[in-house]
Design a protein around this motif. Structure first.
Motif, PDB file in Angstrom:
ATOM      1  N   SER A 208       0.954  -1.214  -0.013  1.00  0.00           N
ATOM      2  CA  SER A 208      -0.186   0.047   0.038  1.00  0.00           C
ATOM      3  C   SER A 208       0.841   1.245   0.068  1.00  0.00           C
ATOM      4  O   SER A 208       0.703   2.152  -0.763  1.00  0.00           O
ATOM      5  CB  SER A 208      -0.952   0.002   1.164  1.00  0.00           C
ATOM      6  N   ARG A 209       1.991   1.211   0.807  1.00  0.00           N
ATOM      7  CA  ARG A 209       2.837   2.443   1.004  1.00  0.00           C
ATOM      8  C   ARG A 209       3.594   2.688  -0.504  1.00  0.00           C
ATOM      9  O   ARG A 209       3.629   3.695  -0.984  1.00  0.00           O
ATOM     10  CB  ARG A 209       3.925   2.389   1.960  1.00  0.00           C
ATOM     11  N   GLY A 210       3.860   1.531  -1.060  1.00  0.00           N
ATOM     12  CA  GLY A 210       4.554   1.687  -2.427  1.00  0.00           C
ATOM     13  C   GLY A 210       3.777   2.176  -3.292  1.00  0.00           C
ATOM     14  O   GLY A 210       4.114   2.997  -4.284  1.00  0.00           O
ATOM     15  N   TYR A 211       2.353   1.866  -3.415  1.00  0.00           N
ATOM     16  CA  TYR A 211       1.381   2.355  -4.477  1.00  0.00           C
ATOM     17  C   TYR A 211       1.090   3.866  -4.266  1.00  0.00           C
ATOM     18  O   TYR A 211       1.118   4.543  -5.310  1.00  0.00           O
ATOM     19  CB  TYR A 211       0.237   1.577  -4.333  1.00  0.00           C
ATOM     20  N   VAL A 212       1.020   4.310  -2.951  1.00  0.00           N
ATOM     21  CA  VAL A 212       0.694   5.723  -2.961  1.00  0.00           C
ATOM     22  C   VAL A 212       2.144   6.463  -3.272  1.00  0.00           C
ATOM     23  O   VAL A 212       1.902   7.607  -4.022  1.00  0.00           O
ATOM     24  CB  VAL A 212       0.511   6.154  -1.375  1.00  0.00           C
ATOM     25  N   ARG A 213       3.233   6.013  -2.872  1.00  0.00           N
ATOM     26  CA  ARG A 213       4.438   6.728  -3.316  1.00  0.00           C
ATOM     27  C   ARG A 213       4.293   6.836  -4.715  1.00  0.00           C
ATOM     28  O   ARG A 213       5.004   7.763  -5.218  1.00  0.00           O
ATOM     29  CB  ARG A 213       5.445   5.917  -2.502  1.00  0.00           C
ATOM     30  N   GLY A 214       4.413   5.790  -5.248  1.00  0.00           N
ATOM     31  CA  GLY A 214       4.423   5.986  -6.833  1.00  0.00           C
ATOM     32  C   GLY A 214       3.747   6.633  -7.646  1.00  0.00           C
ATOM     33  O   GLY A 214       4.101   7.570  -8.432  1.00  0.00           O
ATOM     34  N   LEU A 215       2.260   6.983  -7.129  1.00  0.00           N
ATOM     35  CA  LEU A 215       1.539   8.100  -7.593  1.00  0.00           C
ATOM     36  C   LEU A 215       2.052   9.318  -7.424  1.00  0.00           C
ATOM     37  O   LEU A 215       1.843  10.378  -8.033  1.00  0.00           O
ATOM     38  CB  LEU A 215       0.167   7.879  -7.176  1.00  0.00           C
ATOM     39  N   MET A 216       2.608   9.619  -6.106  1.00  0.00           N
ATOM     40  CA  MET A 216       3.184  10.975  -5.715  1.00  0.00           C
ATOM     41  C   MET A 216       4.261  11.285  -6.352  1.00  0.00           C
ATOM     42  O   MET A 216       4.883  12.259  -6.494  1.00  0.00           O
ATOM     43  CB  MET A 216       3.271  10.817  -4.272  1.00  0.00           C
ATOM     44  N   GLU A 217       4.907  10.155  -6.843  1.00  0.00           N
ATOM     45  CA  GLU A 217       6.237  10.494  -7.756  1.00  0.00           C
ATOM     46  C   GLU A 217       5.957  10.622  -9.166  1.00  0.00           C
ATOM     47  O   GLU A 217       6.694  11.153  -9.825  1.00  0.00           O
ATOM     48  CB  GLU A 217       7.187   9.115  -7.553  1.00  0.00           C
ATOM     49  N   SER A 218       4.557  10.688  -9.590  1.00  0.00           N
ATOM     50  CA  SER A 218       4.264  10.819 -10.854  1.00  0.00           C
ATOM     51  C   SER A 218       3.288  11.997 -11.201  1.00  0.00           C
ATOM     52  O   SER A 218       2.560  11.798 -12.105  1.00  0.00           O
ATOM     53  CB  SER A 218       3.613   9.552 -11.641  1.00  0.00           C
ATOM     54  N   VAL A 219       3.071  12.834 -10.449  1.00  0.00           N
ATOM     55  CA  VAL A 219       2.211  14.052 -10.470  1.00  0.00           C
ATOM     56  C   VAL A 219       2.557  14.692 -11.822  1.00  0.00           C
ATOM     57  O   VAL A 219       3.604  14.572 -12.222  1.00  0.00           O
ATOM     58  CB  VAL A 219       2.198  14.842  -9.371  1.00  0.00           C
ATOM     59  N   GLU A 220       1.590  15.430 -12.511  1.00  0.00           N
ATOM     60  CA  GLU A 220       1.566  15.852 -13.869  1.00  0.00           C
ATOM     61  C   GLU A 220       2.536  17.092 -13.656  1.00  0.00           C
ATOM     62  O   GLU A 220       2.746  17.537 -12.585  1.00  0.00           O
ATOM     63  CB  GLU A 220       0.375  16.282 -14.226  1.00  0.00           C
ATOM     64  N   ALA A 221       3.307  17.394 -14.992  1.00  0.00           N
ATOM     65  CA  ALA A 221       4.304  18.352 -14.925  1.00  0.00           C
ATOM     66  C   ALA A 221       3.649  19.446 -14.399  1.00  0.00           C
ATOM     67  O   ALA A 221       4.745  20.309 -13.511  1.00  0.00           O
ATOM     68  CB  ALA A 221       4.904  18.650 -16.346  1.00  0.00           C
ATOM     69  N   ASP A 222       2.618  20.385 -14.462  1.00  0.00           N
ATOM     70  CA  ASP A 222       2.608  21.603 -13.974  1.00  0.00           C
ATOM     71  C   ASP A 222       2.084  21.568 -12.544  1.00  0.00           C
ATOM     72  O   ASP A 222       1.887  22.761 -11.876  1.00  0.00           O
ATOM     73  CB  ASP A 222       1.209  22.236 -15.114  1.00  0.00           C
ATOM     74  N   GLN A 223       2.291  20.518 -11.959  1.00  0.00           N
ATOM     75  CA  GLN A 223       1.955  20.292 -10.499  1.00  0.00           C
ATOM     76  C   GLN A 223       3.325  19.872  -9.792  1.00  0.00           C
ATOM     77  O   GLN A 223       2.945  19.721  -8.457  1.00  0.00           O
ATOM     78  CB  GLN A 223       0.813  19.500 -10.155  1.00  0.00           C
ATOM     79  N   ARG A 224       4.287  20.086 -10.476  1.00  0.00           N
ATOM     80  CA  ARG A 224       5.570  19.722  -9.634  1.00  0.00           C
ATOM     81  C   ARG A 224       6.437  20.699  -9.186  1.00  0.00           C
ATOM     82  O   ARG A 224       7.393  21.497  -9.526  1.00  0.00           O
ATOM     83  CB  ARG A 224       6.561  18.849 -10.707  1.00  0.00           C
ATOM     84  N   TRP A 225       5.598  21.477  -8.299  1.00  0.00           N
ATOM     85  CA  TRP A 225       6.386  22.562  -7.398  1.00  0.00           C
ATOM     86  C   TRP A 225       5.851  22.236  -5.738  1.00  0.00           C
ATOM     87  O   TRP A 225       5.593  21.195  -5.411  1.00  0.00           O
ATOM     88  CB  TRP A 225       5.521  23.846  -7.653  1.00  0.00           C
ATOM     89  N   GLY A 226       6.337  23.206  -4.980  1.00  0.00           N
ATOM     90  CA  GLY A 226       5.915  23.053  -3.324  1.00  0.00           C
ATOM     91  C   GLY A 226       7.043  22.550  -2.764  1.00  0.00           C
ATOM     92  O   GLY A 226       8.328  22.977  -3.047  1.00  0.00           O
ATOM     93  N   VAL A 227       6.821  21.364  -2.099  1.00  0.00           N
ATOM     94  CA  VAL A 227       8.202  20.701  -1.497  1.00  0.00           C
ATOM     95  C   VAL A 227       9.458  20.380  -2.294  1.00  0.00           C
ATOM     96  O   VAL A 227      10.318  20.180  -1.753  1.00  0.00           O
ATOM     97  CB  VAL A 227       7.853  19.699  -0.463  1.00  0.00           C
ATOM     98  N   SER A 228       8.917  20.096  -3.598  1.00  0.00           N
ATOM     99  CA  SER A 228       9.909  19.737  -4.340  1.00  0.00           C
ATOM    100  C   SER A 228      11.135  20.659  -4.502  1.00  0.00           C
ATOM    101  O   SER A 228      12.225  20.512  -4.933  1.00  0.00           O
ATOM    102  CB  SER A 228       9.537  19.308  -5.825  1.00  0.00           C
ATOM    103  N   ALA A 229      10.907  21.828  -4.273  1.00  0.00           N
ATOM    104  CA  ALA A 229      11.791  22.812  -4.400  1.00  0.00           C
ATOM    105  C   ALA A 229      13.111  22.768  -3.618  1.00  0.00           C
ATOM    106  O   ALA A 229      14.057  23.357  -3.737  1.00  0.00           O
ATOM    107  CB  ALA A 229      11.022  24.463  -3.946  1.00  0.00           C
ATOM    108  N   ALA A 230      12.891  22.148  -2.560  1.00  0.00           N
ATOM    109  CA  ALA A 230      13.832  21.524  -1.582  1.00  0.00           C
ATOM    110  C   ALA A 230      14.708  20.569  -1.677  1.00  0.00           C
ATOM    111  O   ALA A 230      15.779  20.330  -1.158  1.00  0.00           O
ATOM    112  CB  ALA A 230      13.323  21.604  -0.257  1.00  0.00           C
ATOM    113  N   ALA A 231      14.345  19.770  -3.073  1.00  0.00           N
ATOM    114  CA  ALA A 231      15.025  18.538  -3.185  1.00  0.00           C
ATOM    115  C   ALA A 231      16.053  18.850  -4.285  1.00  0.00           C
ATOM    116  O   ALA A 231      16.364  19.852  -4.922  1.00  0.00           O
ATOM    117  CB  ALA A 231      13.954  17.683  -3.829  1.00  0.00           C
TER     118      ALA A 231
END
Length: 299
Positions: A208-231
């Motif tokens: 279940s954890r892997g499933y959620v993580r996989g989706l959170m790693e694949s958000v569409e391009a125009d939503q790749r902002w937010g906490v990713s700025a610290a990565a």
């Protein structure tokens, strides 16, 4: 359920200059480690003499002060508020800034999916093809219709609240009726949810954890902002939320997820409200995410 030690310093406000608090999470089989200072003055020390450190100990890093200083430099727009929480995965140490409740907007979609998966585990079943299709669109595309469909599947607020009790969330309450985006939460509760999604010892299975993580790693391009700025690079998994309030015309903008910096993973949650535009809210959330991680990296 993940074991989290009690906070050692009280929290304060959520505007720039507010108070932060820090806590350490106990790993299985180990005692919780406080982030309080470990230095002490020698009984015989005279005026002007420095306090000594007990043999074999290292002075604790004051994450509270570091986060407070970093957040005070963020530059919160007039009338806006922000709260942030971060956990270093390797050490389990966490620190937060502010304890106020915020609207979740679309970050609740992670909670909805986690609840659906927990309920499916309890029923000893897999998600249906239709549920998987809704889950993918809900997380990767932030599709609201899919979120509404799964909101009903889990039993709306009652189902969410029951799952969150098991997840260890103590200040998150599902929105009334169809208003899942007005679920109330805190940054520390979102950090607890992220631990359920990303760390072992969770109510969720590894699958279940892997499933959620996989989706959170694949958000569409125009939503790749937010906490990713610290990565560093693309080493992130996230879900963002944004909502213009009809009563004020001001924005709620939030971001939660995991980032990797210097080879270390961090769970980060940032909540904000009161910005005049979505772009202003995104800039605030990204600055707060970088500030939160800097409490550990010093950068």
């Amino acid at each position: 359920m993940l074991s989290v030690a009690l906070a050692v310093v009280a929290v304060g406000g959520v505007t720039a200059g507010g108070t932060a608090f820090v806590r350490a999470r106990a790993h299985s089989g180990t005692a919780a480690v406080s982030s309080a200072a470990t230095t002490s003055a020698s009984p015989s020390a005279g005026a002007g003499e420095e306090a000594s450190v007990e043999p074999g100990t290292e002075p604790a890093v004051d994450r509270t002060a570091l986060l407070g200083k970093a957040m005070s430099a963020v530059g919160v727009p007039s009338g806006a508020q922000v709260s942030a929480a971060v956990l270093a995965v390797d050490s389990g140490e966490s620190v937060a800034y502010g304890n106020a409740a915020f609207d979740t907007a679309s970050i609740v979609k992670v909670d909805i999916l986690a609840t659906l998966l927990l309920q499916a585990q309890d029923a000893d079943r897999r998600l249906t093809a239709t549920e998987k299709a809704y889950a993918t669109k809900m997380i990767e595309n932030s599709d609201n219709a899919s979120a509404t469909a799964l909101w009903h599947t889990i039993g709306r607020a009652d189902g969410l609240d029951a799952a969150n009790k098991r997840f260890g969330l103590t200040a998150t309450f599902g929105g009334e009726g169809e208003l899942w985006g007005l679920t109330q939460t805190t940054a520390t509760d979102q950090l607890a949810l992220l631990q359920q999604v990303f760390l072992e010892g969770s109510e969720l299975s590894a699958a279940s954890r892997g499933y959620v993580r996989g989706l959170m790693e694949s958000v569409e391009a125009d939503q790749r902002w937010g906490v990713s700025a610290a990565a560093e690079g693309d080493s992130w998994a996230l879900k963002n939320g944004w909502l213009p309030r009809s009563t004020t015309g001001l924005w709620d903008v939030n971001s939660i997820g995991r980032v990797t910096v210097g080879g270390t993973g961090y769970l980060v949650a940032v909540l904000s409200r009161g910005t005049r535009t979505q772009a202003e809210g995104i800039a605030l959330v990204e600055a707060a995410a970088r500030a939160a991680v800097s409490a550990f990296t010093g950068e």
